[in-house]
Design a protein around this motif. Structure first.
Motif, PDB file in Angstrom:
ATOM      1  N   TRP A 132      -2.307 -27.394   3.539  1.00 48.81           N
ATOM      2  CA  TRP A 132      -2.461 -25.939   3.552  1.00 48.81           C
ATOM      3  C   TRP A 132      -2.964 -25.417   2.211  1.00 48.81           C
ATOM      4  N   VAL A 133      -2.445 -25.969   1.120  1.00 49.94           N
ATOM      5  CA  VAL A 133      -2.902 -25.566  -0.212  1.00 49.94           C
ATOM      6  C   VAL A 133      -4.376 -25.925  -0.392  1.00 49.94           C
ATOM      7  N   ASN A 134      -4.720 -27.155   0.006  1.00 48.24           N
ATOM      8  CA  ASN A 134      -6.111 -27.609  -0.121  1.00 48.24           C
ATOM      9  C   ASN A 134      -7.056 -26.798   0.752  1.00 48.24           C
ATOM     10  N   MET A 135      -6.609 -26.461   1.965  1.00 47.64           N
ATOM     11  CA  MET A 135      -7.465 -25.698   2.880  1.00 47.64           C
ATOM     12  C   MET A 135      -7.712 -24.287   2.344  1.00 47.64           C
ATOM     13  N   LEU A 136      -6.647 -23.641   1.852  1.00 50.10           N
ATOM     14  CA  LEU A 136      -6.793 -22.287   1.315  1.00 50.10           C
ATOM     15  C   LEU A 136      -7.693 -22.282   0.086  1.00 50.10           C
ATOM     16  N   ALA A 137      -7.459 -23.215  -0.832  1.00 50.52           N
ATOM     17  CA  ALA A 137      -8.293 -23.301  -2.044  1.00 50.52           C
ATOM     18  C   ALA A 137      -9.740 -23.619  -1.680  1.00 50.52           C
ATOM     19  N   GLY A 138      -9.929 -24.502  -0.710  1.00 54.94           N
ATOM     20  CA  GLY A 138     -11.267 -24.862  -0.268  1.00 54.94           C
ATOM     21  C   GLY A 138     -12.020 -23.681   0.326  1.00 54.94           C
ATOM     22  N   LEU A 139     -11.318 -22.867   1.109  1.00 52.84           N
ATOM     23  CA  LEU A 139     -11.958 -21.689   1.711  1.00 52.84           C
ATOM     24  C   LEU A 139     -12.401 -20.690   0.646  1.00 52.84           C
ATOM     25  N   VAL A 140     -11.558 -20.500  -0.385  1.00 49.30           N
ATOM     26  CA  VAL A 140     -11.919 -19.595  -1.481  1.00 49.30           C
ATOM     27  C   VAL A 140     -13.164 -20.120  -2.205  1.00 49.30           C
ATOM     28  N   ALA A 141     -13.189 -21.439  -2.474  1.00 46.30           N
ATOM     29  CA  ALA A 141     -14.327 -22.038  -3.183  1.00 46.30           C
ATOM     30  C   ALA A 141     -15.606 -21.948  -2.353  1.00 46.30           C
ATOM     31  N   ILE A 142     -15.499 -22.211  -1.062  1.00 49.75           N
ATOM     32  CA  ILE A 142     -16.674 -22.136  -0.183  1.00 49.75           C
ATOM     33  C   ILE A 142     -17.200 -20.700  -0.113  1.00 49.75           C
ATOM     34  N   ALA A 143     -16.284 -19.735  -0.011  1.00 48.95           N
ATOM     35  CA  ALA A 143     -16.694 -18.327   0.053  1.00 48.95           C
ATOM     36  C   ALA A 143     -17.456 -17.928  -1.206  1.00 48.95           C
TER      37      ALA A 143
END
Length: 200
Positions: A132-143
């Motif tokens: 969950w931490v990785n997914m949330l951080a990944g979404l912010v980076a992709i955005a």
């Protein structure tokens, strides 16, 4: 110059894209000063996280990868990032003529490399492999990477903003296709015995 560009893109992207445009970095300089270094962040963090920290699903047992397995997967991941930046950059250069780029100097690899900067940097979170931490951080980076793409492409390629939007959308589509292709290649690689080896 590459690392100063990296931090500038996080604080004042418009000005930094103009500075990158006026820069005369070759592809080898770009790789040596930016890509090779920053791509190490997710590769090394992933290696540490999967071998030393591990992950668990629910209340299950903590799972880790063996050192050899994690090392081979990290090296493959690192190589895929380096190749992906170069291939996407060449696609950007190829599309430039279609979208009437004023300046025909090839800048596609620079565009791809600097756009990927947020994803390289946030890769440090892989040292703590919580889904969950990785997914949330990944979404912010992709955005933020998508924002950099749409904001920077018209500046770097010297094209009108309306054409820049269509150009950036085409590049984003190619990037998604490359990601799906990478997943398919991963399945093939795993099937020949280079898949993950788990340890308790």
């Amino acid at each position: 110059m590459s690392l100063s560009n990296t931090f500038g893109l996080l604080t004042h992207p418009d000005q930094q894209w103009k500075a990158i445009r006026n820069d005369s970095e070759s592809i080898s300089q770009l790789y040596l000063g930016h890509v090779l270094l920053l791509a190490l962040i997710p590769a090394l963090a992933g290696f540490f996280g999967t071998t030393q920290v591990g992950w668990q699903i629910g209340d299950g047992q903590v799972t880790r990868l063996s050192i050899n397995s994690a090392l081979s997967l990290s090296v493959l991941f690192y190589a895929a990032m380096l190749a992906g930046i170069f291939i996407l950059g060449k696609f950007i250069d190829f599309f430039a003529a279609t979208y009437d780029a004023v300046d025909r100097v090839p800048r596609g690899v620079a565009m791809a490399a600097y756009t990927a900067t947020p994803m390289f940097l946030i890769g440090v979170i892989a040292a703590y492999p919580n889904i969950w931490v990785n997914m949330l951080a990944g979404l912010v980076a992709i955005a933020y990477a998508v924002y950099l793409l749409y904001e920077g492409l018209p500046i770097l390629m010297k094209i009108p903003e309306d054409r820049g939007f269509m150009f950036a959308t085409a590049v984003l589509t190619v990037g998604l296709v490359m990601f799906v292709a990478l997943l398919a290649i991963s399945v093939v690689i795993w099937s020949v015995g280079i898949g993950p080896v788990y340890v308790s």
